[in-house]
Design a protein around this motif. Sequence first.
Motif, PDB file in Angstrom:
ATOM      1  N   ALA A  10     -39.874   8.693 -24.754  1.00  0.00           N
ATOM      2  CA  ALA A  10     -40.116   9.767 -23.785  1.00  0.00           C
ATOM      3  C   ALA A  10     -40.113  11.127 -24.466  1.00  0.00           C
ATOM      4  O   ALA A  10     -40.962  11.977 -24.189  1.00  0.00           O
ATOM      5  N   LEU A  27     -44.114  15.823 -16.459  1.00  0.00           N
ATOM      6  CA  LEU A  27     -44.140  14.654 -15.588  1.00  0.00           C
ATOM      7  C   LEU A  27     -44.157  13.349 -16.374  1.00  0.00           C
ATOM      8  O   LEU A  27     -43.494  12.376 -16.001  1.00  0.00           O
ATOM      9  N   VAL A  28     -44.901  13.320 -17.490  1.00  0.00           N
ATOM     10  CA  VAL A  28     -44.952  12.125 -18.336  1.00  0.00           C
ATOM     11  C   VAL A  28     -43.573  11.852 -18.935  1.00  0.00           C
ATOM     12  O   VAL A  28     -43.095  10.712 -18.940  1.00  0.00           O
ATOM     13  N   THR A  29     -42.920  12.893 -19.432  1.00  0.00           N
ATOM     14  CA  THR A  29     -41.598  12.728 -20.033  1.00  0.00           C
ATOM     15  C   THR A  29     -40.598  12.237 -18.994  1.00  0.00           C
ATOM     16  O   THR A  29     -39.796  11.334 -19.261  1.00  0.00           O
ATOM     17  N   TRP A  30     -40.631  12.812 -17.820  1.00  0.00           N
ATOM     18  CA  TRP A  30     -39.721  12.416 -16.752  1.00  0.00           C
ATOM     19  C   TRP A  30     -39.957  10.962 -16.341  1.00  0.00           C
ATOM     20  O   TRP A  30     -39.025  10.179 -16.184  1.00  0.00           O
ATOM     21  N   GLY A  31     -41.220  10.595 -16.180  1.00  0.00           N
ATOM     22  CA  GLY A  31     -41.554   9.218 -15.810  1.00  0.00           C
ATOM     23  C   GLY A  31     -41.097   8.210 -16.852  1.00  0.00           C
ATOM     24  O   GLY A  31     -40.536   7.158 -16.516  1.00  0.00           O
ATOM     25  N   LEU A  32     -41.314   8.521 -18.111  1.00  0.00           N
ATOM     26  CA  LEU A  32     -40.866   7.617 -19.170  1.00  0.00           C
ATOM     27  C   LEU A  32     -39.339   7.539 -19.217  1.00  0.00           C
ATOM     28  O   LEU A  32     -38.773   6.470 -19.466  1.00  0.00           O
ATOM     29  N   HIS A  33     -38.664   8.651 -18.988  1.00  0.00           N
ATOM     30  CA  HIS A  33     -37.200   8.642 -18.959  1.00  0.00           C
ATOM     31  C   HIS A  33     -36.694   7.734 -17.847  1.00  0.00           C
ATOM     32  O   HIS A  33     -35.792   6.916 -18.052  1.00  0.00           O
ATOM     33  N   LEU A  34     -37.275   7.856 -16.669  1.00  0.00           N
ATOM     34  CA  LEU A  34     -36.848   7.031 -15.542  1.00  0.00           C
ATOM     35  C   LEU A  34     -37.196   5.557 -15.743  1.00  0.00           C
ATOM     36  O   LEU A  34     -36.528   4.680 -15.205  1.00  0.00           O
ATOM     37  N   ALA A  35     -38.232   5.283 -16.536  1.00  0.00           N
ATOM     38  CA  ALA A  35     -38.616   3.903 -16.828  1.00  0.00           C
ATOM     39  C   ALA A  35     -37.750   3.277 -17.913  1.00  0.00           C
ATOM     40  O   ALA A  35     -37.897   2.097 -18.220  1.00  0.00           O
ATOM     41  N   CYS A  87     -32.392  12.332 -13.648  1.00  0.00           N
ATOM     42  CA  CYS A  87     -31.978  11.218 -12.796  1.00  0.00           C
ATOM     43  C   CYS A  87     -31.548  11.707 -11.420  1.00  0.00           C
ATOM     44  O   CYS A  87     -31.850  11.080 -10.414  1.00  0.00           O
ATOM     45  N   ALA A  97     -34.454  12.374  -9.239  1.00  0.00           N
ATOM     46  CA  ALA A  97     -35.093  11.141  -8.785  1.00  0.00           C
ATOM     47  C   ALA A  97     -34.224  10.374  -7.792  1.00  0.00           C
ATOM     48  O   ALA A  97     -34.603   9.304  -7.339  1.00  0.00           O
TER      49      ALA A  97
END
Length: 140
Positions: A11, A49-57, A90, A93
Amino acid sequence: MSGHDDGHTIAGWTGTAVATAGASVLAVGVIGWTPGLWLGGAVTVAALLVTWGLHLAGWGKAPGPRPAAVQPMRVRDRSARGGHPGCLGCRLAGRDGAAARTGAPRTPAAALAAVTATTSTTAGATATAAAAPAAADPVS
């Protein structure tokens, strides 16, 4: 390798690459290409948004040091599903890390065991167990 490995994640590196591309396009917009201002700004927001999405994944990590066994970049953080304590991403989210505040270990194996144990119980017991830590937290 030091005790802290901040940013050494999929991420982190992906977000940095996309943000660098966005800043480059934005710089071209500043020196004269007007569409570059909008395009660069959009790419920079996409980096967030990409960084946040990868972090949550699970391709990011919790703040602070991790054990040496889970520091390599290719190791996925299985505890991300419940949220990292003290992590703004987190919390945004809706993942508050309530399991971590109860003293549960934050290792990927422990997180996987907790998820497996939760899915094997009945729906009523799961809902009661999930509501208990939130009720005990005076900050929420």
